[in-house]
Design an enzyme around this catalytic site. Structure first.
Site, PDB file in Angstrom:
ATOM      1  N   ASP A   1       0.845  -1.203   0.000  1.00  0.00           N
ATOM      2  CA  ASP A   1       0.000   0.000   0.000  1.00  0.00           C
ATOM      3  C   ASP A   1       0.883   1.257   0.000  1.00  0.00           C
ATOM      4  OD1 ASP A   1       0.890  -0.039   2.614  1.00  0.00           O
ATOM      5  OD2 ASP A   1      -1.104  -0.059   3.526  1.00  0.00           O
ATOM      6  N   SER A   2       2.208   1.051  -0.014  1.00  0.00           N
ATOM      7  CA  SER A   2       3.140   2.156  -0.246  1.00  0.00           C
ATOM      8  C   SER A   2       2.902   2.773  -1.614  1.00  0.00           C
ATOM      9  CB  SER A   2       4.594   1.663  -0.140  1.00  0.00           C
ATOM     10  OG  SER A   2       4.789   0.503  -0.920  1.00  0.00           O
TER      11      SER A   2
ATOM     12  N   ASP B   1      -1.018  -6.354  -0.342  1.00  0.00           N
ATOM     13  CA  ASP B   1      -1.320  -5.676   0.918  1.00  0.00           C
ATOM     14  C   ASP B   1      -2.822  -5.458   1.034  1.00  0.00           C
ATOM     15  OD1 ASP B   1       0.304  -4.891   2.992  1.00  0.00           O
ATOM     16  OD2 ASP B   1       1.067  -3.093   1.983  1.00  0.00           O
TER      17      ASP B   1
ATOM     18  N   GLU C   1      -1.327  -5.482   8.671  1.00  0.00           N
ATOM     19  CA  GLU C   1      -0.573  -4.883   9.774  1.00  0.00           C
ATOM     20  C   GLU C   1      -1.293  -5.151  11.098  1.00  0.00           C
ATOM     21  OE1 GLU C   1       0.094  -0.700   9.041  1.00  0.00           O
ATOM     22  OE2 GLU C   1       0.970  -1.074   7.066  1.00  0.00           O
TER      23      GLU C   1
ATOM     24  N   GLU D   1       9.279  -3.903  10.627  1.00  0.00           N
ATOM     25  CA  GLU D   1       9.711  -2.619  10.048  1.00  0.00           C
ATOM     26  C   GLU D   1      10.267  -1.690  11.125  1.00  0.00           C
ATOM     27  OE1 GLU D   1       6.911  -0.832   7.358  1.00  0.00           O
ATOM     28  OE2 GLU D   1       8.071   1.010   7.174  1.00  0.00           O
TER      29      GLU D   1
ATOM     30  N   LYS E   1      -1.084  -9.428   2.994  1.00  0.00           N
ATOM     31  CA  LYS E   1      -0.357  -8.921   4.171  1.00  0.00           C
ATOM     32  C   LYS E   1      -1.278  -8.004   4.959  1.00  0.00           C
ATOM     33  CE  LYS E   1       3.125  -5.740   3.925  1.00  0.00           C
ATOM     34  NZ  LYS E   1       2.561  -4.628   4.739  1.00  0.00           N
TER      35      LYS E   1
HETATM   36  O1  KIV Z   1       3.506  -1.127   1.687  1.00  0.00           O
HETATM   37  C1  KIV Z   1       4.683  -1.529   1.681  1.00  0.00           C
HETATM   38  O2  KIV Z   1       5.453  -1.295   0.739  1.00  0.00           O
HETATM   39  C2  KIV Z   1       5.149  -2.273   2.833  1.00  0.00           C
HETATM   40  C3  KIV Z   1       6.612  -2.541   2.929  1.00  0.00           C
HETATM   41  C4  KIV Z   1       7.271  -1.323   3.421  1.00  0.00           C
HETATM   42  C5  KIV Z   1       6.916  -3.713   3.756  1.00  0.00           C
HETATM   43  O3  KIV Z   1       4.388  -2.608   3.679  1.00  0.00           O
END
Ligand code: KIV
Length: 274
Positions: free
Chosen positions: A54-55, A93, A125, A192, A123
């Protein structure tokens, strides 16, 4: 750990394969991608895990945080990435508020990621508070990667991107959350921006692979945001990002040369015309 890294094989990377890599002491190389072209380059380079992070919010959409990314955005980018990948394991994500409301919503959204975007894992969090949801997803066959330490989706709660778990209370909480995620069935864990000693300790204590980003050199693998390590996204340069290129400079120079050539009638030439 051997000093000569083993060459990656052509074999498809699976969650089971990652566990075997950990057991064999082979480091896992992970990077992010958001489109097919980048994903194909990563795959050809032998990257083991490609995260559709989600970056995308910050490095592609130009937003300040990851909280605004929607499920539709993630499905779109994940479906582009999976089209470009043959070998790597692709993880999608789950964006903020797509899994926190309840396990049913999480299951539905994770299911969409797998069915519509073809990712092989998701993924999420968070620690103990999401473990029952993790268990639910794993039970229906959706592999889950956990993410602890600095969790950017909670930026408004913490108010800072500083290093996490530097005091013993937060470090203890992180240790407990890591174990809880493993017990809930997570196949891997991202840590992280935490102290290297804690990254090493958790990697050693867990059976599942631990992939660090700013968590020191003793994790089972490393992940970086591709746009950061390429020097393409240059707004911030955290200490844990090693820049392998200065792509923004290369692009800027090319754009400037193009503008100059058009204005001075040097482009196109006869050879570039019909
Ligand atoms: O969203 C992302 O790119 C991430 C990485 C920083 C692990 O969660």
């Amino acid at each position: 750990m051997s000093s000569t890294p083993p060459e990656p094989t052509d074999r498809k990377v699976t969650t089971r394969g990652l566990r075997q890599m950990k057991e064999a002491g082979q480091r896992i190389a992970a990077l992010t991608a958001y489109d097919q072209v980048m994903a194909g380059l990563l795959d050809d380079a032998g990257v083991d895990v490609i995260l559709v992070g989600d970056s995308v919010a910050t490095v592609v959409q130009g937003l300040d945080t990851t909280v605004n990314v929607t499920m539709d955005h993630m499905l779109y980018h994940a479906s582009l990435v999976t089209r470009g990948v043959k070998r790597a394991l692709v993880v999608g994500d789950l964006p903020f508020m797509s899994y926190q409301v309840n396990a049913d919503t999480a299951l539905m959204n994770a299911g969409r990621m797998v069915k519509e975007a073809n990712v092989e894992a998701v993924k999420m969090e968070g620690g103990s508070s999401i473990c029952s949801t993790v268990r639910r997803l794993v039970d229906v066959g959706i592999p889950v990667m956990g993410h602890l330490g600095l969790t950017p989706q909670s930026i408004h709660k913490f108010g800072t991107y500083r290093v996490r778990a530097t005091d013993s209370e937060e470090a203890d909480e992180l240790r407990a959350d890591a174990l809880a995620l493993q017990d809930a069935g997570a196949f891997a864990l991202v840590l992280e921006k935490i102290p290297a000693s804690l990254g090493a300790e958790i990697s050693k204590s867990l059976d599942i692979p631990v992939i660090g980003i700013g968590a020191g050199g003793d994790c089972d693998g490393q992940i970086l945001v591709s746009h950061d390590m390429l020097g393409l996204y240059t707004r911030y340069h955290p200490r844990f990002v090693r820049r392998y290129a200065e792509v923004a400079d290369v692009m800027q120079g090319a754009f400037e040369r193009y503008v100059r050539d058009v204005r001075s009638d040097e482009f196109p030439t006869v050879d570039e015309s019909y």
